[in-house]
Scaffold this motif. Structure first.
Motif, PDB file in Angstrom:
ATOM      1  N   TYR A  22       0.933  -1.101  -0.084  1.00 36.66           N
ATOM      2  CA  TYR A  22       0.193  -0.038   0.092  1.00 36.66           C
ATOM      3  C   TYR A  22       0.924   1.070  -0.040  1.00 36.66           C
ATOM      4  N   SER A  23       1.743   1.121   0.754  1.00 36.65           N
ATOM      5  CA  SER A  23       2.829   2.374   1.020  1.00 36.65           C
ATOM      6  C   SER A  23       3.413   2.817  -0.479  1.00 36.65           C
ATOM      7  N   ARG A  24       3.952   1.519  -1.007  1.00 33.78           N
ATOM      8  CA  ARG A  24       4.578   1.615  -2.321  1.00 33.78           C
ATOM      9  C   ARG A  24       3.560   2.384  -3.292  1.00 33.78           C
ATOM     10  N   GLU A  25       2.258   2.026  -3.444  1.00 27.78           N
ATOM     11  CA  GLU A  25       1.455   2.298  -4.579  1.00 27.78           C
ATOM     12  C   GLU A  25       1.121   3.811  -4.197  1.00 27.78           C
ATOM     13  N   LYS A  26       1.268   4.387  -3.056  1.00 26.87           N
ATOM     14  CA  LYS A  26       0.988   6.118  -2.624  1.00 26.87           C
ATOM     15  C   LYS A  26       1.903   6.680  -3.835  1.00 26.87           C
ATOM     16  N   PRO A  27       1.279   7.487  -4.440  1.00 20.66           N
ATOM     17  CA  PRO A  27       1.977   8.509  -5.290  1.00 20.66           C
ATOM     18  C   PRO A  27       3.023   9.356  -4.732  1.00 20.66           C
ATOM     19  N   ARG A  28       4.024   9.686  -5.225  1.00 18.10           N
ATOM     20  CA  ARG A  28       5.143  10.351  -4.498  1.00 18.10           C
ATOM     21  C   ARG A  28       4.746  11.857  -5.182  1.00 18.10           C
ATOM     22  N   ILE A  29       4.728  13.006  -4.386  1.00 17.70           N
ATOM     23  CA  ILE A  29       4.154  14.020  -5.132  1.00 17.70           C
ATOM     24  C   ILE A  29       4.785  15.285  -4.229  1.00 17.70           C
ATOM     25  N   ALA A  30       5.700  15.934  -5.129  1.00 16.46           N
ATOM     26  CA  ALA A  30       6.508  17.187  -4.590  1.00 16.46           C
ATOM     27  C   ALA A  30       5.621  18.405  -4.294  1.00 16.46           C
ATOM     28  N   ILE A  31       6.026  19.445  -3.753  1.00 17.00           N
ATOM     29  CA  ILE A  31       5.371  20.698  -3.593  1.00 17.00           C
ATOM     30  C   ILE A  31       6.391  21.761  -3.770  1.00 17.00           C
ATOM     31  N   ALA A  32       6.049  22.564  -4.626  1.00 17.70           N
ATOM     32  CA  ALA A  32       7.125  24.017  -4.915  1.00 17.70           C
ATOM     33  C   ALA A  32       6.502  25.077  -5.656  1.00 17.70           C
ATOM     34  N   GLY A  33       7.115  26.202  -5.302  1.00 20.14           N
ATOM     35  CA  GLY A  33       6.733  27.302  -6.227  1.00 20.14           C
ATOM     36  C   GLY A  33       6.943  28.585  -5.691  1.00 20.14           C
ATOM     37  N   ILE A  34       6.842  29.658  -6.589  1.00 25.59           N
ATOM     38  CA  ILE A  34       7.219  30.989  -6.224  1.00 25.59           C
ATOM     39  C   ILE A  34       5.935  31.922  -6.531  1.00 25.59           C
ATOM     40  N   ALA A  35       5.582  32.733  -5.577  1.00 25.68           N
ATOM     41  CA  ALA A  35       4.697  33.470  -5.945  1.00 25.68           C
ATOM     42  C   ALA A  35       4.751  35.009  -5.828  1.00 25.68           C
ATOM     43  N   ILE A  36       4.900  36.105  -6.750  1.00 30.64           N
ATOM     44  CA  ILE A  36       4.821  37.546  -6.455  1.00 30.64           C
ATOM     45  C   ILE A  36       4.266  38.121  -7.780  1.00 30.64           C
ATOM     46  N   GLU A  37       3.605  39.264  -7.543  1.00 27.82           N
ATOM     47  CA  GLU A  37       3.523  40.046  -8.969  1.00 27.82           C
ATOM     48  C   GLU A  37       4.244  41.146  -8.715  1.00 27.82           C
ATOM     49  N   SER A  38       4.897  41.557 -10.015  1.00 28.50           N
ATOM     50  CA  SER A  38       5.781  42.672  -9.953  1.00 28.50           C
ATOM     51  C   SER A  38       5.556  43.765 -10.922  1.00 28.50           C
ATOM     52  N   SER A  39       5.681  45.047 -10.555  1.00 28.81           N
ATOM     53  CA  SER A  39       5.380  46.166 -11.639  1.00 28.81           C
ATOM     54  C   SER A  39       6.773  46.507 -12.221  1.00 28.81           C
ATOM     55  N   THR A  40       6.816  46.692 -13.405  1.00 27.35           N
ATOM     56  CA  THR A  40       7.999  46.960 -14.011  1.00 27.35           C
ATOM     57  C   THR A  40       7.924  48.699 -14.173  1.00 27.35           C
ATOM     58  N   PHE A  41       6.956  49.354 -13.593  1.00 27.32           N
ATOM     59  CA  PHE A  41       6.697  50.640 -13.736  1.00 27.32           C
ATOM     60  C   PHE A  41       7.008  51.313 -12.350  1.00 27.32           C
ATOM     61  N   SER A  42       7.724  50.460 -11.614  1.00 26.28           N
ATOM     62  CA  SER A  42       8.007  50.867 -10.106  1.00 26.28           C
ATOM     63  C   SER A  42       9.534  50.816 -10.087  1.00 26.28           C
ATOM     64  N   LYS A 109      15.612  17.850  -5.886  1.00 23.09           N
ATOM     65  CA  LYS A 109      16.747  16.771  -5.991  1.00 23.09           C
ATOM     66  C   LYS A 109      16.750  15.803  -4.982  1.00 23.09           C
ATOM     67  N   ALA A 110      16.373  16.326  -3.786  1.00 21.47           N
ATOM     68  CA  ALA A 110      16.632  15.545  -2.462  1.00 21.47           C
ATOM     69  C   ALA A 110      15.665  14.090  -2.393  1.00 21.47           C
ATOM     70  N   ASN A 111      14.668  14.407  -2.929  1.00 22.15           N
ATOM     71  CA  ASN A 111      13.808  13.255  -2.823  1.00 22.15           C
ATOM     72  C   ASN A 111      13.207  12.577  -4.051  1.00 22.15           C
ATOM     73  N   ARG A 112      13.838  12.793  -5.176  1.00 21.91           N
ATOM     74  CA  ARG A 112      13.685  11.951  -6.527  1.00 21.91           C
ATOM     75  C   ARG A 112      13.722  10.512  -6.129  1.00 21.91           C
ATOM     76  N   PRO A 113      12.906   9.866  -7.061  1.00 20.54           N
ATOM     77  CA  PRO A 113      12.027  10.176  -8.295  1.00 20.54           C
ATOM     78  C   PRO A 113      10.463  10.742  -7.742  1.00 20.54           C
ATOM     79  N   TYR A 114       9.704  11.258  -8.324  1.00 19.03           N
ATOM     80  CA  TYR A 114       8.207  11.671  -8.211  1.00 19.03           C
ATOM     81  C   TYR A 114       7.511  11.519  -9.371  1.00 19.03           C
ATOM     82  N   ASP A 115       6.184  10.894  -8.869  1.00 23.28           N
ATOM     83  CA  ASP A 115       5.196  10.805  -9.687  1.00 23.28           C
ATOM     84  C   ASP A 115       4.533  12.095 -10.359  1.00 23.28           C
ATOM     85  N   ALA A 116       4.609  13.210  -9.377  1.00 20.47           N
ATOM     86  CA  ALA A 116       3.871  14.389  -9.624  1.00 20.47           C
ATOM     87  C   ALA A 116       4.350  15.685  -8.825  1.00 20.47           C
TER      88      ALA A 116
END
Length: 517
Positions: A22-42, A109-116
């Motif tokens: 059961y444990s092996r069948e659980k998909p391996r899913i990573a979480i990552a991201g960057i969030a900001i909105e940036s004004s080039t007129f500032s 890189k630390a926890n490869r491989p991933y399913d998603a």
């Protein structure tokens, strides 16, 4: 005896084997991201220090639907890598972006491989010298996790969806409300869609339809509280109901960056080619058909007109949005033009006129000086215009310190009374969204006559308490006069800059998947 031991231990072995499988069948899913909105007129720059960083298990606290024991948490093995989020601001220096991107890649890189991968971004990050940073980042992520892993991306509706970003993601989800009351719900949908594709064995959808719509409008003109955005966004959920459509999104895009990607986009994913392309074209044409009906979510006028109406009104609190320097849209937050104009007015000088709260102006040196002076004592100094001084110099503040707030060591705040105006000064720029942010200074915005906030549209909590509200067309890096801004790189023709432009080709383009080209 040995035979009896085997049969006695057999249930235990079967249990261990079942748990292991059961444990092996659980998909391996990573979480990552960057969030900001940036004004080039500032003129501001969003350095790495502007980002709040989370890594490892601390990332789970960002997502209530992934808390321990939550149904979605139990369906996969999760590997949170790195999340960076910042208040909207100026463009990100290249070295800051490279550092943040590097931390994401090393975490993955630390926890490869991933399913998603659950890829949580905004979509309007500008990086000095680099077009399409989110497209660049997802390509580099693909190089680490491989083409076989599914990527499910969640984005703000004020983000930009380039062909490269569309190409490298498998599933994509967009907020459907502005203000973004559905942000967490959208992230949960992003993850639920991903898990459903894995659990059913369907994998990546068969089709992704992408349509750029040559419209560039500010968020304050496209709030889903009012028409036509209210009806436009209301048709998205029903459009995703048929079997064969997974999700659909309408991205307004980000108006205050001068880049080729800045425009509206429609994207639909699913397994039925006709439904996917037809839905995308329906949404794009609907958007185009109402392009000239978008208006500001509240009455707009010059600052003087807004003040005259507020002073004459018997309704309180009367809110005025200081829109041009809104730090939650990308403004530097320290433009002093508005507060300088307020302090000139005789109505507020005596201290006997209507009360006004101004939130806020950043200046760490003034905050230090006010803290040293202490509550109840006089303070004098200048504040603001350290970053964006194009419209007015630092403003002179001379008054009585009414509160000192130091509970947040990263952004200490003070309030100073000058006549009948309470000016909140912060160490770092910030937008005031909640009643409690005023109350910690002993100020009740519900009882104030006038409240001036460096915001665009009011977030729900302030919207609910306002008795009346106007949006002031003030100056700054997110100036609402879009045709008056010095765009040079957006793709033309573009509405509303080219109002007489011919109807664009809104045919759906099918996006290939990575590895299928």
């Amino acid at each position: 005896m040995k035979s009896n031991c085997f049969f006695i231990l057999l249930p235990f072995f079967l249990f261990v084997f079942t748990v292991s499988v059961y444990s092996r069948e659980k998909p391996r899913i990573a979480i990552a991201g960057i969030a900001i909105e940036s004004s080039t007129f500032s003129p501001a720059r969003s350095e790495e220090s502007a980002f709040r960083k989370n890594s490892g298990n601390d990332i789970f606290q960002l997502y209530p639907f992934l808390k321990e024991g939550a149904p979605l948490r139990e369906k996969a093995e999760w590997f949170p890598a790195f999340i960076a989020r910042a208040t909207p601001g100026g463009a990100v220096p290249r070295e800051a972006y490279e550092s943040l991107a590097g931390q994401i890649l090393e975490g993955l890189k630390a926890n490869r491989p991933y399913d998603a991968l659950f890829f949580d971004i905004h979509g309007a990050m500008s990086v000095v010298g680099l077009d399409d940073p989110e497209g660049d980042l997802i390509v580099r992520v693909r190089e680490v996790i491989g083409n076989a892993a599914l990527i499910s991306t969640c984005m703000d509706l004020h983000g930009n969806v380039t062909w490269r970003l569309a190409e490298n993601t498998d599933l994509i989800t967009c907020y459907r409300l502005a203000p973004h009351e559905d942000a967490m719900e959208s992230r949960e949908r992003t993850v639920a869609n991903l898990l459903e594709r894995i659990e059913t064995g369907k994998g990546r959808p068969r089709y992704k339809a992408w349509i750029p719509v040559p419209v560039l409008l500010a968020g304050e003109q496209t709030s889903t509280r009012v028409e036509p955005a209210k009806s436009l966004y209301a048709v998205i959920e029903p459009a995703t109901a048929p079997e064969g459509v997974i999700d659909a999104g309408i991205w307004i895009g980000y108006a205050w960056a001068d880049e080729p990607r800045n425009r509206a986009t429609v994207m639909v994913t699913g397994d039925d080619k006709e439904l996917v392309t037809g839905t995308a074209e329906y949404l794009a044409r609907h958007f185009w058909s109402v392009r000239d009906k978008f208006e500001f979510v509240a009455p707009t006028a010059t600052l003087d007109v807004c003040l005259e109406k507020a002073i004459a009104s018997d309704r309180k609190p009367y809110f005025i949005s200081d829109m041009g320097d809104n730090p939650t849209a990308g403004g530097a937050g320290d433009v002093t033009w508005t507060i300088t104009e307020l302090l000139k007015r005789d109505e507020f000088k005596t201290g006997k006129g209507k009360s006004l709260i101004y939130a806020s102006i950043p200046d760490p040196e003034f905050v230090k000086k006010a803290i040293r002076a202490g509550t109840g004592n006089k303070v004098e100094g200048t504040a603001g215009a350290r970053v964006d001084n194009r419209y007015a110099p630092p403003v002179k503040l001379s008054g009585t310190v009414t509160s000192v707030y130091t509970d947040n060591p990263d952004n200490k705040e003070v309030a100073v009374k000058i006549g009948s105006i309470y000016v909140i000064v912060t160490e770092k720029r910030k937008g005031f969204h909640y009643v409690r942010e005023f109350e910690k200074h002993g100020l009740d915005p519900k009882q104030a006559d006038i409240v001036v906030v460096k915001l665009g549209y009011l977030v729900p909590e302030l919207y609910d308490i306002q008795a009346d509200w106007m949006m002031a067309l003030t100056l700054g890096g997110v100036n609402q006069d879009l045709p008056g801004l010095p765009y040079k790189r957006i793709i033309r023709p573009m509405f509303p800059f080219d109002k007489d432009m011919q109807a664009p080709d809104l045919s759906a383009r099918l996006v290939p998947f990575v590895g299928d080209k």
